[in-house]
Design a protein around this motif. Structure first.
Motif, PDB file in Angstrom:
ATOM      1  N   LEU A   1       0.840  -1.192   0.000  1.00 16.13           N
ATOM      2  CA  LEU A   1       0.000   0.000   0.000  1.00 16.13           C
ATOM      3  C   LEU A   1       0.872   1.237   0.000  1.00 16.13           C
ATOM      4  N   LEU A   2       0.611   2.117  -0.954  1.00 15.54           N
ATOM      5  CA  LEU A   2       1.299   3.396  -1.044  1.00 15.54           C
ATOM      6  C   LEU A   2       0.250   4.479  -1.212  1.00 15.54           C
ATOM      7  N   ALA A   3       0.271   5.478  -0.335  1.00 16.75           N
ATOM      8  CA  ALA A   3      -0.738   6.530  -0.382  1.00 16.75           C
ATOM      9  C   ALA A   3      -0.122   7.876  -0.027  1.00 16.75           C
ATOM     10  N   ARG A   4      -0.651   8.905  -0.638  1.00 20.59           N
ATOM     11  CA  ARG A   4      -0.303  10.268  -0.225  1.00 20.59           C
ATOM     12  C   ARG A   4      -1.372  10.705   0.760  1.00 20.59           C
ATOM     13  N   ILE A   5      -0.972  10.946   2.006  1.00 25.03           N
ATOM     14  CA  ILE A   5      -1.957  11.247   3.048  1.00 25.03           C
ATOM     15  C   ILE A   5      -1.845  12.678   3.558  1.00 25.03           C
ATOM     16  N   GLY A   6      -0.880  13.435   3.057  1.00 26.10           N
ATOM     17  CA  GLY A   6      -0.731  14.827   3.433  1.00 26.10           C
ATOM     18  C   GLY A   6      -0.023  15.571   2.325  1.00 26.10           C
ATOM     19  N   GLY A   7       0.352  16.799   2.562  1.00 27.26           N
ATOM     20  CA  GLY A   7       0.991  17.590   1.532  1.00 27.26           C
ATOM     21  C   GLY A   7       2.178  16.919   0.896  1.00 27.26           C
ATOM     22  N   GLU A   8       3.197  16.589   1.715  1.00 28.23           N
ATOM     23  CA  GLU A   8       4.381  15.900   1.207  1.00 28.23           C
ATOM     24  C   GLU A   8       4.638  14.623   2.001  1.00 28.23           C
ATOM     25  N   GLU A   9       3.579  14.063   2.571  1.00 34.32           N
ATOM     26  CA  GLU A   9       3.698  12.892   3.437  1.00 34.32           C
ATOM     27  C   GLU A   9       3.055  11.681   2.762  1.00 34.32           C
ATOM     28  N   PHE A  10       3.758  10.552   2.806  1.00 33.22           N
ATOM     29  CA  PHE A  10       3.310   9.333   2.159  1.00 33.22           C
ATOM     30  C   PHE A  10       3.254   8.203   3.174  1.00 33.22           C
ATOM     31  N   LEU A  11       2.182   7.416   3.101  1.00 31.65           N
ATOM     32  CA  LEU A  11       2.018   6.235   3.935  1.00 31.65           C
ATOM     33  C   LEU A  11       2.368   5.008   3.103  1.00 31.65           C
ATOM     34  N   ILE A  12       3.206   4.142   3.672  1.00 28.88           N
ATOM     35  CA  ILE A  12       3.643   2.923   2.984  1.00 28.88           C
ATOM     36  C   ILE A  12       3.420   1.753   3.934  1.00 28.88           C
ATOM     37  N   VAL A  13       2.697   0.748   3.470  1.00 27.97           N
ATOM     38  CA  VAL A  13       2.458  -0.453   4.273  1.00 27.97           C
ATOM     39  C   VAL A  13       2.943  -1.654   3.467  1.00 27.97           C
ATOM     40  N   LEU A  14       3.844  -2.418   4.073  1.00 23.40           N
ATOM     41  CA  LEU A  14       4.466  -3.549   3.387  1.00 23.40           C
ATOM     42  C   LEU A  14       4.163  -4.838   4.157  1.00 23.40           C
ATOM     43  N   PRO A  15       3.187  -5.628   3.711  1.00 26.15           N
ATOM     44  CA  PRO A  15       2.863  -6.878   4.417  1.00 26.15           C
ATOM     45  C   PRO A  15       3.974  -7.909   4.264  1.00 26.15           C
ATOM     46  N   GLY A  16       4.091  -8.760   5.282  1.00 26.24           N
ATOM     47  CA  GLY A  16       4.972  -9.915   5.197  1.00 26.24           C
ATOM     48  C   GLY A  16       6.439  -9.640   5.438  1.00 26.24           C
ATOM     49  N   LEU A  17       6.820  -8.443   5.912  1.00 28.30           N
ATOM     50  CA  LEU A  17       8.229  -8.121   6.120  1.00 28.30           C
ATOM     51  C   LEU A  17       8.588  -8.169   7.603  1.00 28.30           C
ATOM     52  N   SER A  18       9.702  -8.790   7.894  1.00 25.87           N
ATOM     53  CA  SER A  18      10.238  -8.746   9.251  1.00 25.87           C
ATOM     54  C   SER A  18      10.871  -7.372   9.482  1.00 25.87           C
ATOM     55  N   GLN A  19      11.318  -7.127  10.702  1.00 26.79           N
ATOM     56  CA  GLN A  19      11.929  -5.836  11.006  1.00 26.79           C
ATOM     57  C   GLN A  19      13.187  -5.613  10.166  1.00 26.79           C
ATOM     58  N   THR A  20      14.017  -6.650  10.050  1.00 24.56           N
ATOM     59  CA  THR A  20      15.241  -6.508   9.252  1.00 24.56           C
ATOM     60  C   THR A  20      14.917  -6.221   7.788  1.00 24.56           C
ATOM     61  N   GLN A  21      13.930  -6.934   7.240  1.00 23.31           N
ATOM     62  CA  GLN A  21      13.538  -6.712   5.855  1.00 23.31           C
ATOM     63  C   GLN A  21      12.937  -5.319   5.664  1.00 23.31           C
ATOM     64  N   ALA A  22      12.166  -4.885   6.643  1.00 24.18           N
ATOM     65  CA  ALA A  22      11.534  -3.572   6.544  1.00 24.18           C
ATOM     66  C   ALA A  22      12.578  -2.460   6.581  1.00 24.18           C
ATOM     67  N   LEU A  23      13.616  -2.606   7.434  1.00 29.09           N
ATOM     68  CA  LEU A  23      14.679  -1.595   7.480  1.00 29.09           C
ATOM     69  C   LEU A  23      15.399  -1.511   6.137  1.00 29.09           C
ATOM     70  N   GLY A  24      15.631  -2.663   5.525  1.00 29.11           N
ATOM     71  CA  GLY A  24      16.267  -2.662   4.217  1.00 29.11           C
ATOM     72  C   GLY A  24      15.399  -2.000   3.168  1.00 29.11           C
ATOM     73  N   ALA A  25      14.069  -2.261   3.210  1.00 25.73           N
ATOM     74  CA  ALA A  25      13.148  -1.654   2.244  1.00 25.73           C
ATOM     75  C   ALA A  25      13.096  -0.141   2.433  1.00 25.73           C
ATOM     76  N   ALA A  26      13.050   0.303   3.698  1.00 28.18           N
ATOM     77  CA  ALA A  26      13.000   1.747   3.965  1.00 28.18           C
ATOM     78  C   ALA A  26      14.273   2.431   3.482  1.00 28.18           C
ATOM     79  N   SER A  27      15.400   1.778   3.692  1.00 27.69           N
ATOM     80  CA  SER A  27      16.671   2.349   3.229  1.00 27.69           C
ATOM     81  C   SER A  27      16.694   2.471   1.711  1.00 27.69           C
ATOM     82  N   ARG A  28      16.140   1.463   1.016  1.00 22.71           N
ATOM     83  CA  ARG A  28      16.086   1.538  -0.449  1.00 22.71           C
ATOM     84  C   ARG A  28      15.165   2.653  -0.926  1.00 22.71           C
ATOM     85  N   LEU A  29      14.091   2.890  -0.192  1.00 25.68           N
ATOM     86  CA  LEU A  29      13.190   3.985  -0.561  1.00 25.68           C
ATOM     87  C   LEU A  29      13.887   5.336  -0.415  1.00 25.68           C
TER      88      LEU A  29
END
Length: 462
Positions: free
Chosen positions: A364-392
Motif C-alpha cells: 500500500l502506497l498513499a499520499r496522506i498529506g501535503g508531502e507525506e506518504f504512507l507505505i504499508v508492506l505486508p509480510g516483512l520482518s523488522q530486518t527486511q523492513a529496514l532494508g526496504a525503507a533504506s532503499r526507498l
C-alpha cells in the motif's frame, strides 16, 4: 406502491380496464388521452413504465418514444405499445423505434403483468445506476444521441438446448447483425462462464425447467449477471416466456424465433446495456476519484486508512508480520518557496513515481498529506523492513529531480519513520491509528537527528 405507470390511450374504456388491472397489482396509475403536453407530464410524473396505445388522437406510440429519447433524463423509461390487432408491420415499426414490447389485444394478463414487472425492475436498476453515477450532476451527461447505436461490435451468445437450433439461428442472423455470435450448447457452457462476459445471451427455452434453471444461474453469476438475456421459447409458449421474465430475462419472444423481430430486440437490449455500462463506468470513475489523490494518482487518506485496517486484521489472523512507514520530503516548503508551486507539484509527482517503482503487488502506497506518504508492506520482518525503507530513501536521494522550468536538477531527500508489527497470539495489538502515531513519532525523530534517514519506532507489539 411498486411503481408508477403512465397510460396513454384515446379510448377511455381501455384506460379504465388497464387502470383497474394495474391498481389491483398495487401500481400507481396516471392517465392521459393524448400526446399534447407529454413532455411536461413525463417530467412531473416520472413514470417507471409507459403503456401506450399504438395510435393516439394526435400521434402514435412512436412519437411518444421519440419524445423520451429527446431528453436524457427520460430516455431510459421503458414503453409497451398496445395494438388493437396483430399488425405485424406496425409491431416491427414500434420495435424499431426502441419501444420495448408490443402487445396485441386481447392480450394475456399473465404476460402483461410479467412484462410490467420485468420492465419496472430493469428501469429501477438503471435509474439507480444513473443516480449513483451522478453523471448529470458532475457534468458528465452525454447527449442522448450517444446511445442511439452501440459504439462497438458486441458479443452475442446463443445458448440452445435442441440439436441444430443454434446453428440455424446463427445462420439466419448472420448478414443482419454486425456483431460476433458464439454458439453454446446448454449442457456445455463452461466457455460462456469462463470467457469474457457477452453483451447479450439469447437463450432457447425448449422445456419448462432446464432453460429456466440456467437463466436463474446466469443471472446470479458474476461473469454473466450484467449481460442482457433474451429468452425465446421453442416452440412458442407465452406463459413460459412470462416465467422467464420473472426469473430475470430482460426480454422474451413469446411467439418464438422471428428474425426481424429478434434483430430489433437485440439492438434495443444493446442500447440499454450500453447506457447501463456507461453509468457503471461513470460510477466507478467517481468512486476511484474519491479514493485517489488527483495529483499523484496514489491512494488518498480516505482509501489508505481502511486498507491499513484490513492489512492489520489479516496479519492478526495469519500471524504474518508487516511494516508501516511514514515518508516525508525534507525541506519541501523550501522547494516551493524557491522554485514555485509548479516545481513542488512536479517533485511530488516524481516522488510518487519513484516510490511506486519499489512497491510489490499487495503493498500500500498513499499520499496522506501535503508531502507525506504512507507505505504499508505486508509480510516483512523488522530486518527486511529496514532494508526496504533504506532503499526507498536511496530511490529519492540517489538522483536529483528534473523540474520543468529549472536549468539544474533539484536535490530532494526524504525521512522515514518505521514501525514493524509481529502479531503474537494472545498479545494486545495496536490499532491502525496507533500504528500511524508510532510511525509519526519515529518520523519526527528522523527529522530531529539530521533528516534523510530512517528511524525505527519502538516495538509495536510483542
Amino acid at each position: 406502491m411498486q411503481g408508477t405507470i403512465l397510460i396513454l390511450d384515446g379510448v377511455s374504456t381501455n384506460r379504465i380496464m388497464l387502470k383497474v388491472q394495474l391498481s389491483a397489482a398495487w401500481y400507481h396509475v396516471v392517465q392521459t388521452d393524448r400526446l399534447e403536453g407529454i413532455g411536461a407530464l413525463l417530467r412531473r410524473v416520472r413514470p417507471d413504465l409507459i403503456l401506450c396505445a399504438m395510435t393516439l388522437p394526435d400521434g402514435t406510440a412512436m412519437d411518444v418514444k421519440r419524445a423520451l429519447l429527446a431528453d436524457e433524463s427520460l430516455a431510459g423509461i421503458p414503453m409497451i405499445a398496445i395494438a388493437g390487432q396483430n399488425d405485424h408491420t406496425a409491431r416491427l415499426s414500434a420495435l424499431e423505434s426502441g419501444i420495448e414490447d408490443v402487445l396485441s389485444q386481447p392480450y394475456d394478463d399473465v404476460v402483461l403483468l410479467a412484462r410490467v414487472r420485468s420492465l419496472i425492475r430493469a428501469h429501477a436498476g438503471l435509474e439507480e445506476l444513473r443516480q449513483q453515477s451522478g453523471a448529470r450532476d458532475m457534468g458528465f451527461a452525454e447527449d442522448t444521441a450517444a446511445f442511439r447505436g452501440p459504439a462497438r461490435i458486441a458479443d452475442i451468445a446463443l445458448v440452445t438446448q435442441t440439436p441444430g437450433t443454434g446453428a440455424i439461428w446463427r445462420s439466419r442472423l448472420k448478414g443482419h447483425v454486425a456483431h460476433r455470435i458464439d454458439l453454446h450448447r446448454m449442457e456445455d457452457i463452461q466457455h460462456l462462464l469462463r470467457d469474457r462476459e457477452p453483451d447479450v445471451i439469447v437463450l432457447e427455452l425448449s422445456d419448462g425447467t432446464t432453460g429456466l434453471r440456467l437463466l436463474a444461474d446466469l443471472r446470479a453469476r458474476g461473469s454473466t449477471r450484467n449481460a442482457a438475456i433474451l429468452a425465446i421459447p421453442n416452440p412458442a409458449n407465452a406463459h413460459l416466456a412470462a416465467d422467464a421474465l420473472d426469473r430475470g430475462a430482460d426480454d422474451v419472444m413469446p411467439g418464438g424465433f422471428a428474425l426481424r423481430e429478434l434483430v430489433l430486440r437485440l439492438e434495443t437490449l444493446l442500447l440499454r446495456k450500453a447506457r447501463a455500462d456507461r453509468y457503471r463506468s461513470t460510477l466507478n470513475a467517481r468512486l476511484q476519484a474519491a479514493l485517489t489523490d488527483p495529483m499523484t494518482g496514489l491512494s488518498n487518506r480516505r482509501h489508505a486508512l481502511p486498507e491499513l485496517d484490513r492489512i492489520l486484521h489479516e496479519a492478526t489472523e495469519t500471524g504474518q508480520p508487516f511494516a508501516v512507514m511514514l515518508a516525508d520530503l525534507d525541506h519541501f516548503k523550501g522547494i516551493n518557496d524557491r522554485f514555485g508551486h509548479p516545481a513542488g507539484d512536479a517533485v511530488l509527482i516524481e516522488t510518487a513515481r519513484r516510490l511506486r517503482s519499489q512497491m510489490r503487488p499487495g503493498d500500500l502506497l498513499a499520499r496522506i498529506g501535503g508531502e507525506e506518504f504512507l507505505i504499508v508492506l505486508p509480510g516483512l520482518s523488522q530486518t527486511q523492513a529496514l532494508g526496504a525503507a533504506s532503499r526507498l530513501c536511496s530511490r529519492i536521494n540517489g538522483e536529483p529531480f528534473v523540474v520543468p522550468g529549472q536549468l539544474r536538477p533539484v536535490p530532494v531527500t526524504t525521512s522515514i519513520g518505521l514501525v514493524t508489527v509481529a502479531p503474537a497470539a494472545g498479545a494486545a495489538q495496536l490499532s491502525a491509528g496507533e500504528l500511524i502515531a508510532h510511525a509519526d513519532r519515529a518520523l519526527y525523530r528522523a527529522k530531529d537527528t539530521g533528516r534523510n534517514r530512517v528511524s525505527l519506532a519502538d516495538a509495536a507489539a510483542a
